[in-house]
Design an enzyme around this catalytic site. Sequence first.
Site, PDB file in Angstrom:
ATOM      1  N   ASP A  82      -6.272   0.965   0.808  1.00 55.67           N
ATOM      2  CA  ASP A  82      -6.433   1.300   2.222  1.00 55.67           C
ATOM      3  C   ASP A  82      -7.816   0.856   2.685  1.00 55.67           C
ATOM      4  OD1 ASP A  82      -8.208   3.169   1.201  1.00 55.67           O
ATOM      5  OD2 ASP A  82      -7.347   4.871   2.286  1.00 55.67           O
ATOM      6  N   LYS A 112       0.832  -1.202   0.000  1.00 58.44           N
ATOM      7  CA  LYS A 112       0.000   0.000   0.000  1.00 58.44           C
ATOM      8  C   LYS A 112       0.869   1.256   0.000  1.00 58.44           C
ATOM      9  CE  LYS A 112      -1.772   1.927   3.629  1.00 58.44           C
ATOM     10  NZ  LYS A 112      -2.541   2.259   4.853  1.00 58.44           N
TER      11      LYS A 112
END
Length: 229
Positions: free
Chosen positions: A137, A119
């Site tokens: 996320d 991420k």
Amino acid sequence: MVRRARRINRILAETYPDAHCELDFTDAFQLLVATILSAQTTDKRVNLVTPALFAKYPTAADLAAANPEDVESIIQSTGFFRAKTKSIMGMAQALVERYSGEVPGKLKDLVTLPGVGRKTANVVLGNAFGVPGITVDTHFQRLSRRFGWTTETDPVKIEHEVGALIEKREWTDMSQRLIWHGRRRCHARRPACGACPVAPLCPSFGEGPTDAKTASKLVRSAAEALDTQ
């Protein structure tokens, strides 16, 4: 599925034409540090502490050589400050030792750095290097499932499934649009369904109030969204 996903992306592009990473940064190193600090806190909180942090430690070498207690005192309000200090200092040390203090521009290299997962790496690649990446996320996970783009819960599997639906050149911008939409309208609790521009295409329509007047009261302003995890 592909046509519907791409239509949703187009509508979100029209709704949020200025969608962007809301962390303040001037280069890849600053974005990398800020993204690590953003875990379990808001972008607003990170943006409040990074000016002092970057003023004192402008380079990876400076941060790697810092006194951990000094770093902790600066970033304390972001939460989990001891673990975050260890991560950003370890990351900085790795940059100095392996990459001459420069942030690498490849996913396979970024994910080897302390505190950096896919991420965080995709945030940096997409927003600092212009390399398409999907940022999975909590908002992205929630919305991609609500839109019916995936049923997965594993971030890597979500990344690959959504990546197969949306054109690669759109990955970074699409990620920001979903994050903005998640912060402003498609909340975890009581999404503003009646004030949602993609409501006709959303299989989860009705999870929140469908009345336009009621839903409009749930829509967050830009300032309120920035203060949302």
